[in-house]
Design an enzyme around this catalytic site. Structure first.
Site, PDB file in Angstrom:
ATOM      1  N   THR A 281       0.850  -1.199   0.000  1.00  0.00           N
ATOM      2  CA  THR A 281       0.000   0.000   0.000  1.00  0.00           C
ATOM      3  C   THR A 281       0.879   1.240   0.000  1.00  0.00           C
ATOM      4  OG1 THR A 281      -1.811   1.182   1.091  1.00  0.00           O
ATOM      5  CG2 THR A 281      -0.202   0.136   2.531  1.00  0.00           C
TER       6      THR A 281
ATOM      7  N   ASP B  84      -7.413  -4.239   0.809  1.00  0.00           N
ATOM      8  CA  ASP B  84      -8.378  -3.448   0.046  1.00  0.00           C
ATOM      9  C   ASP B  84      -9.582  -3.235   0.948  1.00  0.00           C
ATOM     10  OD1 ASP B  84      -8.628  -2.129  -2.607  1.00  0.00           O
ATOM     11  OD2 ASP B  84     -10.561  -3.143  -2.562  1.00  0.00           O
ATOM     12  N   SER B  85     -10.030  -2.008   1.007  1.00  0.00           N
ATOM     13  CA  SER B  85     -11.062  -1.704   2.000  1.00  0.00           C
ATOM     14  C   SER B  85     -11.943  -0.575   1.500  1.00  0.00           C
ATOM     15  CB  SER B  85     -10.399  -1.336   3.330  1.00  0.00           C
ATOM     16  OG  SER B  85      -9.338  -0.438   3.140  1.00  0.00           O
TER      17      SER B  85
ATOM     18  N   HIS C 239     -12.722  -2.792  11.067  1.00  0.00           N
ATOM     19  CA  HIS C 239     -12.701  -3.813  10.015  1.00  0.00           C
ATOM     20  C   HIS C 239     -11.283  -4.332   9.795  1.00  0.00           C
ATOM     21  CE1 HIS C 239     -11.918   0.191   8.691  1.00  0.00           C
ATOM     22  NE2 HIS C 239     -11.713  -0.110   7.428  1.00  0.00           N
TER      23      HIS C 239
ATOM     24  N   GLY D 207      -9.708   9.146   5.702  1.00  0.00           N
ATOM     25  CA  GLY D 207     -10.840   8.724   4.873  1.00  0.00           C
ATOM     26  C   GLY D 207     -12.179   9.156   5.465  1.00  0.00           C
TER      27      GLY D 207
ATOM     28  N   ASN E 173      -0.757   3.958   1.107  1.00  0.00           N
ATOM     29  CA  ASN E 173      -1.576   4.734   2.040  1.00  0.00           C
ATOM     30  C   ASN E 173      -0.910   4.687   3.434  1.00  0.00           C
ATOM     31  OD1 ASN E 173      -3.518   5.401   4.024  1.00  0.00           O
ATOM     32  ND2 ASN E 173      -5.197   4.906   2.617  1.00  0.00           N
TER      33      ASN E 173
ATOM     34  N   LYS F 255      -3.146   3.554   6.416  1.00  0.00           N
ATOM     35  CA  LYS F 255      -3.355   2.101   6.513  1.00  0.00           C
ATOM     36  C   LYS F 255      -2.115   1.429   7.083  1.00  0.00           C
ATOM     37  CE  LYS F 255      -6.246   0.902   2.522  1.00  0.00           C
ATOM     38  NZ  LYS F 255      -6.194   0.160   1.252  1.00  0.00           N
TER      39      LYS F 255
ATOM     40  N   LYS G  62     -10.266   2.727  17.824  1.00  0.00           N
ATOM     41  CA  LYS G  62     -10.505   2.282  16.443  1.00  0.00           C
ATOM     42  C   LYS G  62      -9.766   0.967  16.164  1.00  0.00           C
ATOM     43  CE  LYS G  62      -9.996   3.251  11.564  1.00  0.00           C
ATOM     44  NZ  LYS G  62      -9.451   4.054  10.465  1.00  0.00           N
TER      45      LYS G  62
ATOM     46  N   ASP H 271     -13.411   8.343   8.332  1.00  0.00           N
ATOM     47  CA  ASP H 271     -13.455   8.236   9.800  1.00  0.00           C
ATOM     48  C   ASP H 271     -14.296   9.330  10.472  1.00  0.00           C
ATOM     49  OD1 ASP H 271     -12.043   5.895   9.983  1.00  0.00           O
ATOM     50  OD2 ASP H 271     -10.139   6.825  10.512  1.00  0.00           O
TER      51      ASP H 271
HETATM   52  P1  IMP Z   1      -8.246   1.289  -1.256  1.00  0.00           P
HETATM   53  O1  IMP Z   1      -6.845   1.808  -1.306  1.00  0.00           O
HETATM   54  O2  IMP Z   1      -8.880   1.094  -2.591  1.00  0.00           O
HETATM   55  O3  IMP Z   1      -8.376   0.083  -0.379  1.00  0.00           O
HETATM   56  O4  IMP Z   1      -9.074   2.487  -0.621  1.00  0.00           O
HETATM   57  C1  IMP Z   1      -9.625   2.429   0.607  1.00  0.00           C
HETATM   58  C2  IMP Z   1     -10.483   3.683   0.820  1.00  0.00           C
HETATM   59  O5  IMP Z   1     -11.579   3.311   1.646  1.00  0.00           O
HETATM   60  C3  IMP Z   1      -9.708   4.760   1.594  1.00  0.00           C
HETATM   61  O6  IMP Z   1      -9.109   5.679   0.746  1.00  0.00           O
HETATM   62  C4  IMP Z   1     -10.819   5.377   2.432  1.00  0.00           C
HETATM   63  O7  IMP Z   1     -11.530   6.327   1.662  1.00  0.00           O
HETATM   64  C5  IMP Z   1     -11.741   4.205   2.711  1.00  0.00           C
HETATM   65  N1  IMP Z   1     -11.339   3.520   3.951  1.00  0.00           N
HETATM   66  C6  IMP Z   1     -10.841   2.263   4.079  1.00  0.00           C
HETATM   67  N2  IMP Z   1     -10.562   1.990   5.360  1.00  0.00           N
HETATM   68  C7  IMP Z   1     -10.877   3.097   6.050  1.00  0.00           C
HETATM   69  C8  IMP Z   1     -10.782   3.425   7.432  1.00  0.00           C
HETATM   70  O8  IMP Z   1     -10.315   2.660   8.277  1.00  0.00           O
HETATM   71  N3  IMP Z   1     -11.223   4.657   7.755  1.00  0.00           N
HETATM   72  C9  IMP Z   1     -11.728   5.540   6.870  1.00  0.00           C
HETATM   73  N4  IMP Z   1     -11.802   5.297   5.570  1.00  0.00           N
HETATM   74  C10 IMP Z   1     -11.381   4.070   5.156  1.00  0.00           C
END
Ligand code: IMP
Length: 232
Positions: free
Chosen positions: A14, A86-87, A218, A191, A16, A19, A213, A193
């Site tokens: 990642t 992925d979330s 999740h 995100g 991010n 994350k 948290k 939150d």
């Molecule tokens: P990914 O990189 O496609 O998995 O994007 C995940 C996106 O989902 C993030 O950019 C957030 O917008 C949202 N997201 C996933 N997990 C969280 C969290 O724990 N808190 C808040 N937003 C989240």
């Protein structure tokens, strides 16, 4: 990241930083975590699958394939894995949106992420006028884990690079139920939150802080399954 008392090495697929920070904090010192910051040439993955499972698998396998083309000196053979997360957020009143598009909800482009503030503003405007009981939602996380090959396949076979079929992937899902607030609450987290109030609580993830948290999220629930699988 954390390098003390290492037992299992993870390369986390990642970019991010939030994350990554959560994963490192939740897993603790039994895991030695590397980030993509330590592999600047790693390919960017296009997240075009329709499911969290599909995108997590793609992120894990593409990084593992790339890592298999050379042998990073400080990844001990035999005990190293790639881990991808992925979330996203599923809102019932929006038929599960933003879902896999959570990171790019407000973006005009299919692949360009949009700022958190714009994603949150779009979500609030779509739920405008909806009462609390119609604001139910959940965060979902799917982790994909794949073991790194013990040696560089290119070194033993000049022809055959590791292909997708060689990477068995295990998936670990985690969910956190809740509802969407009427306005952003709190400054912590990332995100969605500030808009997400977990079930049974009155404050958002951004207000509750990372310790709370990381106990119920999740991602924490998915990582707990991963921990059991890897170190019991
Ligand atoms: P990914 O990189 O496609 O998995 O994007 C995940 C996106 O989902 C993030 O950019 C957030 O917008 C949202 N997201 C996933 N997990 C969280 C969290 O724990 N808190 C808040 N937003 C989240």
């Amino acid at each position: 990241m954390n390098h003390a008392h290492a037992q299992v090495t993870l390369v986390i697929s990642t970019r991010n930083a939030h994350k990554l920070g959560e994963i490192g904090a939740i897993l603790g010192p039994s895991f030695r975590c590397f980030s993509l910051a330590e592999f600047p040439g790693a390919p960017s993955v296009v997240e075009d699958a329709k499911t969290f499972e599909g995108n997590a698998t793609k992120k894990a396998v593409e990084l593992a394939k790339w890592l298999a083309t050379f042998e990073p000196r400080d990844l001990p053979a035999g005990s190293a894995f790639v881990l991808a997360d992925d979330s996203g957020l599923e809102v019932d009143a929006l038929n599960g949106a933003p879902g896999v598009n959570s990171a790019r909800f407000a973006s005009a482009s299919a692949h360009g992420n949009s700022p958190d503030s714009e994603n949150n503003a779009k979500l609030l405007s779509l739920l405008n006028g909806k009462p609390s009981e119609q604001r139910t939602a959940r965060f979902r996380c799917v982790l994909a884990l794949t073991r790194l090959p013990e040696s560089n396949p290119a070194a033993t076979s000049p022809v055959c690079m590791a292909d997708e079929a060689e990477f068995g992937v295990e998936l670990f899902p985690g969910t956190c139920e809740g509802r969407i607030a009427f306005a952003p609450q709190g400054k912590g987290g990332f995100g969605y939150d500030p808009l997400f109030i977990p079930e049974g609580m009155e404050r958002s993830f951004a207000e509750l802080g990372e310790d709370v948290k990381n106990g119920i999220s999740h991602r924490a629930r998915a990582l707990e399954k991963l921990r059991k699988r890897l170190i019991g």
